[in-house]
Design a protein around this motif. Structure first.
Motif, mmCIF file in Angstrom:
data_model
loop_
_atom_site.group_PDB
_atom_site.id
_atom_site.type_symbol
_atom_site.label_atom_id
_atom_site.label_comp_id
_atom_site.label_asym_id
_atom_site.label_seq_id
_atom_site.Cartn_x
_atom_site.Cartn_y
_atom_site.Cartn_z
ATOM 1 N N ARG A 70 7.768 2.916 9.309
ATOM 2 C CA ARG A 70 8.001 4.148 10.078
ATOM 3 C C ARG A 70 9.418 4.667 9.840
ATOM 4 N NH1 ARG A 70 6.966 3.530 16.265
ATOM 5 N NH2 ARG A 70 4.885 4.386 15.840
ATOM 6 N N ARG A 71 10.386 3.765 9.830
ATOM 7 C CA ARG A 71 11.775 4.195 9.577
ATOM 8 C C ARG A 71 11.924 4.775 8.183
ATOM 9 N NH1 ARG A 71 12.893 -0.748 12.349
ATOM 10 N NH2 ARG A 71 13.329 -1.835 10.382
ATOM 11 N N ASN A 72 11.054 4.340 7.277
ATOM 12 C CA ASN A 72 11.125 4.826 5.891
ATOM 13 C C ASN A 72 10.240 6.037 5.627
ATOM 14 O OD1 ASN A 72 12.942 2.802 5.275
ATOM 15 N ND2 ASN A 72 11.384 1.406 4.482
ATOM 16 N N GLY A 73 9.642 6.591 6.665
ATOM 17 C CA GLY A 73 8.915 7.843 6.498
ATOM 18 C C GLY A 73 7.414 7.796 6.674
ATOM 19 N N ILE A 85 0.826 -1.213 0.000
ATOM 20 C CA ILE A 85 0.000 0.000 0.000
ATOM 21 C C ILE A 85 0.857 1.257 0.000
ATOM 22 C CG2 ILE A 85 -1.536 1.399 1.477
ATOM 23 C CD1 ILE A 85 -3.105 -0.668 0.007
ATOM 24 N N PHE A 86 1.972 1.220 0.741
ATOM 25 C CA PHE A 86 2.761 2.435 0.948
ATOM 26 C C PHE A 86 3.953 2.578 0.008
ATOM 27 C CE2 PHE A 86 0.502 1.987 4.946
ATOM 28 C CZ PHE A 86 0.132 3.303 5.216
ATOM 29 N N ALA A 87 4.341 1.499 -0.686
ATOM 30 C CA ALA A 87 5.527 1.550 -1.539
ATOM 31 C C ALA A 87 5.179 2.031 -2.939
ATOM 32 C CB ALA A 87 6.181 0.171 -1.604
ATOM 33 N N GLY A 88 6.216 2.175 -3.748
ATOM 34 C CA GLY A 88 6.019 2.459 -5.164
ATOM 35 C C GLY A 88 5.836 3.909 -5.529
ATOM 36 N N ARG A 89 6.140 4.820 -4.624
ATOM 37 C CA ARG A 89 6.032 6.241 -4.930
ATOM 38 C C ARG A 89 7.429 6.840 -5.028
ATOM 39 N NH1 ARG A 89 2.146 4.190 -2.117
ATOM 40 N NH2 ARG A 89 -0.029 4.739 -2.507
ATOM 41 N N SER A 90 7.640 7.682 -6.024
ATOM 42 C CA SER A 90 8.978 8.201 -6.311
ATOM 43 C C SER A 90 9.556 8.969 -5.134
ATOM 44 C CB SER A 90 8.941 9.092 -7.559
ATOM 45 O OG SER A 90 8.046 10.175 -7.369
ATOM 46 N N GLN A 91 8.701 9.629 -4.355
ATOM 47 C CA GLN A 91 9.184 10.412 -3.226
ATOM 48 C C GLN A 91 9.377 9.560 -1.976
ATOM 49 O OE1 GLN A 91 6.188 10.387 -4.451
ATOM 50 N NE2 GLN A 91 4.581 10.959 -2.998
ATOM 51 N N GLY A 92 9.154 8.253 -2.100
ATOM 52 C CA GLY A 92 9.298 7.373 -0.941
ATOM 53 C C GLY A 92 7.973 7.163 -0.245
ATOM 54 N N PRO A 93 7.931 6.200 0.674
ATOM 55 C CA PRO A 93 6.687 5.915 1.387
ATOM 56 C C PRO A 93 6.193 7.131 2.178
ATOM 57 C CG PRO A 93 8.298 4.168 1.743
ATOM 58 C CD PRO A 93 9.023 5.296 1.089
ATOM 59 N N THR A 94 4.935 7.415 2.025
ATOM 60 C CA THR A 94 4.316 8.496 2.790
ATOM 61 C C THR A 94 2.949 8.037 3.257
ATOM 62 O OG1 THR A 94 3.346 9.451 0.788
ATOM 63 C CG2 THR A 94 5.504 10.300 1.466
ATOM 64 N N GLY A 95 2.332 8.840 4.123
ATOM 65 C CA GLY A 95 0.995 8.515 4.585
ATOM 66 C C GLY A 95 1.007 8.031 6.017
ATOM 67 N N HIS A 96 -0.133 7.516 6.455
ATOM 68 C CA HIS A 96 -0.351 7.162 7.857
ATOM 69 C C HIS A 96 -0.936 5.760 7.950
ATOM 70 C CE1 HIS A 96 -2.920 7.694 11.703
ATOM 71 N NE2 HIS A 96 -1.676 7.436 12.069
ATOM 72 N N LEU A 97 -0.377 4.943 8.846
ATOM 73 C CA LEU A 97 -0.788 3.568 9.076
ATOM 74 C C LEU A 97 -1.234 3.423 10.526
ATOM 75 C CD1 LEU A 97 -0.842 0.430 8.485
ATOM 76 C CD2 LEU A 97 1.593 0.433 9.113
ATOM 77 N N ILE A 98 -2.318 2.681 10.752
ATOM 78 C CA ILE A 98 -2.810 2.405 12.103
ATOM 79 C C ILE A 98 -2.808 0.898 12.327
ATOM 80 C CG2 ILE A 98 -4.762 2.569 13.693
ATOM 81 C CD1 ILE A 98 -5.679 5.055 12.137
ATOM 82 N N VAL A 99 -2.162 0.458 13.415
ATOM 83 C CA VAL A 99 -2.190 -0.943 13.834
ATOM 84 C C VAL A 99 -2.447 -0.970 15.338
ATOM 85 C CG1 VAL A 99 -0.599 -1.673 12.010
ATOM 86 C CG2 VAL A 99 0.313 -1.035 14.254
ATOM 87 N N SER A 100 -2.586 -2.167 15.908
ATOM 88 C CA SER A 100 -2.792 -2.273 17.353
ATOM 89 C C SER A 100 -1.555 -2.855 18.019
ATOM 90 C CB SER A 100 -4.014 -3.143 17.674
ATOM 91 O OG SER A 100 -3.650 -4.508 17.740
#
Length: 397
Positions: A115-118, A85-100
């Motif tokens: 998280r380490r990747n942005g 979901i978060f990979a494959g963007r030229s500027q690197g992974p972006t956005g927000h993920l929620i887990v428990s």
């Protein structure tokens, strides 16, 4: 093999059902073609068998067969769901993920890498039973949130999450929802036609199928889910997961889930009765046992308990006649106490002195009676030894 302990670790893995082995057998030595070799009969037979198995899984989960993508197991499926979901963007992974906080490591560790990747990552707490509060999920969603991932049935304490409500909240806000359903598939009724789940991971070796095969379900709803593959290669599995399809394992997966679907109603009742019998016997013999997980909203075969007044290492070492664990099989090399038990408020002593008991298809009443006697005896011996040790030191002080 003889003199093996009674196997009560069915959350870690299950014995492959003989009917599954029989279904797989011809595809090791007779129908051994590559499903991608459509130019000859061997490949055609293999391809047809793969699609038949895909159909068996689709029938059990109530999804179109073209939404099922085979992987090497649930760990890969979980990684593909999150990273895809978060990979494959030229500027690197972006956005927000929620887990428990009570997720399997196959969710928490990819989340930490993202998280380490942005990627911004929110790890939600769980309640004393290990359940995720849907309202906390709703409150945590931001305009940048792309994915929410919560486990369906916890692999350590067996608690179910309300995935229907969580998925509905995600859908209302335009956020993808993924669930790690490894422990739920084949053990509770699942009809994905009526559930707002966008991605779902599952695995064969938890349901009496072979290890080394799992799947990611990718729903085709109103919005297309664009996943970036983890592996580049031949473009198998719809271009989402490259690699030669392991035909015998796929056959085994399909047969295992077919059997699970047919036998689930009676099997769930029988296994729950065995679990309740074991829990009752242990409580009758031993006091100061603490149940971990929800008392009723849990997997039928799951019994997770903490034992007061004993050393966790000594407890496991003493249980020579039963095969149980103290946490996830995927983290047994980690000396830290269970992160799931910590998440529900257990201290380090109770987390270490815990038993995860998984009752399954091939367990019998006689085995449960024997196991209850053995576990209770070991607990009593350890407590008696500790009491005598304490009295000895008190006498000589």
């Amino acid at each position: 093999m003889t003199n093996l302990p009674i196997y009560l670790d069915n959350h870690a893995t299950t014995r492959t059902d003989p009917r599954v082995v029989a279904a797989m057998s011809p595809f090791w030595t007779e129908c051994f073609g590559n499903a991608g070799s459509g130019q000859h009969r061997f490949g055609q037979i293999a391809a047809d068998a793969v699609e038949k198995a895909r159909g068996q899984i689709a029938d059990c989960l109530q999804v179109p067969s073209n939404e099922i993508y085979f992987t090497s197991g649930a760990t890969e499926a979980n990684n593909l769901a999150l990273k895809g979901i978060f990979a494959g963007r030229s500027q690197g992974p972006t956005g927000h993920l929620i887990v428990s906080a009570a997720e399997h490591r196959a969710i928490l560790d990819p989340a930490k890498r993202l998280r380490r990747n942005g990627v911004e990552v929110t790890i939600l707490p769980v309640n004393e039973h290990g359940r995720v509060d849907p309202q906390q999920v709703a409150d945590a969603i931001r305009p940048t949130t792309k994915l929410v991932s919560t486990i369906w049935a916890n692999n350590e304490i067996g608690t179910w999450n309300d995935v229907a409500t969580i998925g509905r909240l995600c859908r209302e806000r335009g956020v993808w929802f993924h669930t790690d359903a490894v422990q739920a598939v084949g053990k509770i009724p699942i009809d994905l036609r009526s559930l707002p789940i966008d991605l779902m991971s599952c695995s064969a070796h938890k349901i009496y199928g072979p290890p080394g095969i799992g799947a990611l379900i990718v729903r085709r709803g109103r919005r297309r889910i664009r996943l970036t593959p983890l592996l580049d290669g031949g473009g198998q599995e719809g271009g989402i997961r490259s690699g030669t399809v392991p035909v015998p394992l796929v056959i085994g997966f399909g047969e295992a889930l077919r059997i699970a679907g047919e036998e689930l109603p009676s099997e769930e009742v029988r296994i729950r009765e065995l679990r309740d019998q074991l829990w009752t016997r242990l409580q009758t013999r031993c006091d100061s046992l603490i149940l971990n997980g929800h008392p009723t909203e849990r997997l039928a075969g799951n019994l997770n308990l903490s034992v007061l007044g004993v050393d966790g290492t000594a407890l496991l070492a003493g249980l020579t006649d039963v095969a149980v664990s103290s946490g996830s099989a995927c983290t047994t090399r980690d000396p830290e106490p269970s992160h799931v038990l910590r998440a529900i408020g257990r201290n380090d002593q109770l987390s270490r002195a815990s038993l995860r008991i998984g009752i399954g298809r091939f367990n019998t009443i006689a085995e449960i009676d024997t196991a209850a006697e053995h576990i209770a005896t070991v607990i009593e011996q350890l407590r008696d030894h500790k009491r005598k040790h304490t009295e000895h030191h008190a006498t000589h002080d």
